[in-house]
Design a protein around this motif. Sequence first.
Motif, PDB file in Angstrom:
ATOM      1  N   HIS A 171       0.694  -1.331   0.245  1.00  0.00           N
ATOM      2  CA  HIS A 171       0.334   0.010   0.158  1.00  0.00           C
ATOM      3  C   HIS A 171       0.975   1.826  -0.425  1.00  0.00           C
ATOM      4  CE1 HIS A 171      -3.613  -2.892   0.809  1.00  0.00           C
ATOM      5  NE2 HIS A 171      -3.008  -3.334   1.633  1.00  0.00           N
ATOM      6  N   GLY A 172       2.351   1.134  -0.095  1.00  0.00           N
ATOM      7  CA  GLY A 172       3.149   2.073   0.293  1.00  0.00           C
ATOM      8  C   GLY A 172       4.044   2.542   0.985  1.00  0.00           C
ATOM      9  N   GLY A 173       4.437   3.544   1.602  1.00  0.00           N
ATOM     10  CA  GLY A 173       5.361   3.477   2.351  1.00  0.00           C
ATOM     11  C   GLY A 173       7.108   3.142   2.287  1.00  0.00           C
ATOM     12  N   SER A 174       7.324   2.884   0.908  1.00  0.00           N
ATOM     13  CA  SER A 174       8.712   2.115   1.012  1.00  0.00           C
ATOM     14  C   SER A 174       9.922   2.855   1.519  1.00  0.00           C
ATOM     15  CB  SER A 174       8.619   1.299  -0.518  1.00  0.00           C
ATOM     16  OG  SER A 174       8.740   2.265  -1.418  1.00  0.00           O
ATOM     17  N   ARG A 175       8.771   4.498   0.418  1.00  0.00           N
ATOM     18  CA  ARG A 175       9.928   5.441   0.633  1.00  0.00           C
ATOM     19  C   ARG A 175       9.831   5.744   2.146  1.00  0.00           C
ATOM     20  NH1 ARG A 175       6.596   5.850  -3.629  1.00  0.00           N
ATOM     21  NH2 ARG A 175       7.522   5.855  -5.483  1.00  0.00           N
ATOM     22  N   ALA A 176       8.996   6.745   2.543  1.00  0.00           N
ATOM     23  CA  ALA A 176       9.128   7.067   4.362  1.00  0.00           C
ATOM     24  C   ALA A 176      10.211   5.352   4.876  1.00  0.00           C
ATOM     25  CB  ALA A 176       8.280   6.693   5.577  1.00  0.00           C
ATOM     26  N   ALA A 177      10.392   4.362   4.665  1.00  0.00           N
ATOM     27  CA  ALA A 177      10.595   3.708   5.333  1.00  0.00           C
ATOM     28  C   ALA A 177      12.009   3.463   5.385  1.00  0.00           C
ATOM     29  CB  ALA A 177      10.637   2.016   4.697  1.00  0.00           C
ATOM     30  N   ALA A 178      12.908   3.909   3.832  1.00  0.00           N
ATOM     31  CA  ALA A 178      13.973   4.217   3.478  1.00  0.00           C
ATOM     32  C   ALA A 178      14.882   5.149   3.828  1.00  0.00           C
ATOM     33  CB  ALA A 178      14.028   4.381   1.925  1.00  0.00           C
ATOM     34  N   ARG A 179      13.753   6.425   3.669  1.00  0.00           N
ATOM     35  CA  ARG A 179      14.609   7.120   4.771  1.00  0.00           C
ATOM     36  C   ARG A 179      15.017   7.225   6.243  1.00  0.00           C
ATOM     37  NH1 ARG A 179      10.575  10.335   1.494  1.00  0.00           N
ATOM     38  NH2 ARG A 179       8.891  10.249   2.333  1.00  0.00           N
ATOM     39  N   LEU A 180      13.932   6.358   7.215  1.00  0.00           N
ATOM     40  CA  LEU A 180      14.431   6.435   8.250  1.00  0.00           C
ATOM     41  C   LEU A 180      15.205   5.767   8.756  1.00  0.00           C
ATOM     42  CD1 LEU A 180      12.726   6.585  10.794  1.00  0.00           C
ATOM     43  CD2 LEU A 180      11.090   4.684  10.973  1.00  0.00           C
ATOM     44  N   LEU A 181      15.736   4.353   7.851  1.00  0.00           N
ATOM     45  CA  LEU A 181      16.413   3.669   7.646  1.00  0.00           C
ATOM     46  C   LEU A 181      17.711   4.365   7.811  1.00  0.00           C
ATOM     47  CD1 LEU A 181      17.731   0.645   8.693  1.00  0.00           C
ATOM     48  CD2 LEU A 181      17.300   0.740   5.454  1.00  0.00           C
ATOM     49  N   ALA A 182      17.827   5.505   6.483  1.00  0.00           N
ATOM     50  CA  ALA A 182      19.123   5.754   6.449  1.00  0.00           C
ATOM     51  C   ALA A 182      19.608   6.526   7.267  1.00  0.00           C
ATOM     52  CB  ALA A 182      18.383   6.887   5.653  1.00  0.00           C
ATOM     53  N   TRP A 183      18.414   7.168   8.628  1.00  0.00           N
ATOM     54  CA  TRP A 183      19.003   8.328   9.350  1.00  0.00           C
ATOM     55  C   TRP A 183      19.497   7.514  10.327  1.00  0.00           C
ATOM     56  CZ3 TRP A 183      20.412  12.687   9.323  1.00  0.00           C
ATOM     57  CH2 TRP A 183      19.931  13.674   7.892  1.00  0.00           C
ATOM     58  N   ILE A 184      18.924   5.544  10.731  1.00  0.00           N
ATOM     59  CA  ILE A 184      19.184   4.437  12.177  1.00  0.00           C
ATOM     60  C   ILE A 184      20.590   4.454  11.338  1.00  0.00           C
ATOM     61  CG2 ILE A 184      18.770   2.585  12.343  1.00  0.00           C
ATOM     62  CD1 ILE A 184      15.543   3.691  11.863  1.00  0.00           C
TER      63      ILE A 184
ATOM     64  N   ALA B 211      21.229  14.366   1.945  1.00  0.00           N
ATOM     65  CA  ALA B 211      20.844  13.871   3.375  1.00  0.00           C
ATOM     66  C   ALA B 211      21.404  12.211   2.961  1.00  0.00           C
ATOM     67  CB  ALA B 211      19.474  14.787   3.590  1.00  0.00           C
ATOM     68  N   ALA B 212      20.451  11.521   2.043  1.00  0.00           N
ATOM     69  CA  ALA B 212      21.033  10.720   1.919  1.00  0.00           C
ATOM     70  C   ALA B 212      21.935   9.790   1.195  1.00  0.00           C
ATOM     71  CB  ALA B 212      20.117   9.622   0.771  1.00  0.00           C
ATOM     72  N   LEU B 213      23.199  11.017   0.622  1.00  0.00           N
ATOM     73  CA  LEU B 213      24.030  11.025  -0.207  1.00  0.00           C
ATOM     74  C   LEU B 213      25.162  10.437   1.819  1.00  0.00           C
ATOM     75  CD1 LEU B 213      25.060  12.422  -2.870  1.00  0.00           C
ATOM     76  CD2 LEU B 213      24.688  10.238  -2.721  1.00  0.00           C
ATOM     77  N   GLY B 214      24.497  11.147   2.462  1.00  0.00           N
ATOM     78  CA  GLY B 214      25.746  11.898   4.067  1.00  0.00           C
ATOM     79  C   GLY B 214      25.517  10.462   4.858  1.00  0.00           C
ATOM     80  N   CYS B 215      24.512  10.309   4.753  1.00  0.00           N
ATOM     81  CA  CYS B 215      24.333   8.402   5.627  1.00  0.00           C
ATOM     82  C   CYS B 215      24.926   7.498   5.342  1.00  0.00           C
ATOM     83  CB  CYS B 215      22.588   8.442   5.061  1.00  0.00           C
ATOM     84  SG  CYS B 215      21.703   9.731   6.752  1.00  0.00           S
TER      85      CYS B 215
END
Length: 445
Positions: A124-137, A224-228
């Motif tokens: 149903h979606g949410g993969s982008r938010a999950a990937a962004r959250l994982l990047a910061w984790i 931000a993703a590159l920095g992570c």
Amino acid sequence: MLLAAFMLASIGGRYTWPVLPGLIAAAGLFLLSRARVGADAATRSIDVIVIAALAYIGLQMAPLPEAVIRAISPGTPTLQDAYALEPLGPWRPLSIHLAATRAGFALALAAALVFWAAREAFSHGGSRAAARLLAWIGFACALVSLAQRATAPRTVLWKWTVPDPRAVPFGPFVDRNQLATWLVLAMCLVAGYLAMHVRAHMTDRLRNGPHAVLVALSDGGSLAALGCLGAMLVTLVATLSRSGLVALVAAVVVGTSLGRRERGRGLWVGVGAAAVLLGVAAWLNLEGLVQRIVSTLAPPDPAAVSRLTIWRDTLNIVRAFPLFGTGQGTFADAMFVYQQTARQVLFNHAHDEYLQLLTEGGAVLLVLVLTGLVLLARAARRRLATDEGSHRFVRIGACAGLVAVAVQSIWETGLRAPANLVLAAILAALAVVDRGEPSSEITPA
């Protein structure tokens, strides 16, 4: 992802106490997601294999007549009696250590529930938010790990000490190779998200070419993703985990190859990208990497135990328990009796995930797991063949991460850490999820 973060923060899930709350959380996610197990024909065979593997581990815990146990696994009663303080009675399980197998079953069940819940949620979606959250984790994990390693290298998160003087704790893990496993999984998914982000922006602006890629990489989300990713790469190199670097190279080759339509050319591009990655890793920590390679060829410590030594002793257990194994999670218990070399230290892992599966689950469990991996690869390949949207790159990142860990598992057991197993289950869900989008749909990141 929050469950994965919890397992990571709880010393990588190394101890048994996080297993129960993790299982409860996984069950809650499964119920809330209303996951449909076996409903999709494309992944039904995977679900059947997962259920069969769980049922088999459950069978290892079930009490059976002693005559049956002696007939199907003659070595089990002898090893059980060696540990028992009192006779087990006429009924006994296949597992030589029931409590350890219960913990192993709980962890396997939690991973299965996370896989089903994540697959349903991501449909149903949410993969982008999950990937962004994982990047910061991953970014936070990298910073904490580097700080801990620089200030208190013999501790886990500055508080817990590892009793084994040979252990090399790093960040929230008691073993640096397990941290490397987590970092490779996280980096692959974040890299897939970054590629999706760039592709979506280029498509939205109807632009192509290197200049368009640089423009897409210069916005806030990409930076931000590159920095992570950079922080996680530096930490991975700092671990000096040879298996982790090999896994990352495998991920780069597979991910780049799958990302290009011309598979032959994509493979060569992947090899070139892997060579560049190795060059960057060498530049970041050349002296440390050289020392690790030299120590592989000629160990500086004469008392050091090689993997070949561990594998030889492990094969003694396999020969005694060929079909049904000693019970999930009981490798160290069996090795306590069957270990013949280097008795000053107990081999608590086989340093080969497939060999440890064969030891604990016998040929039955190993066949189930290998069959599941083949079915997972086939389902992911079919999804990729029909996925033309930008989400395709997240799927590719998940596939690359799973292949990388499968390669690393040849001489490591990184998935024995609950934090790694839960994250791998999430990536498996992303690899085979049915997005239900038209193949021509391009969605902005």
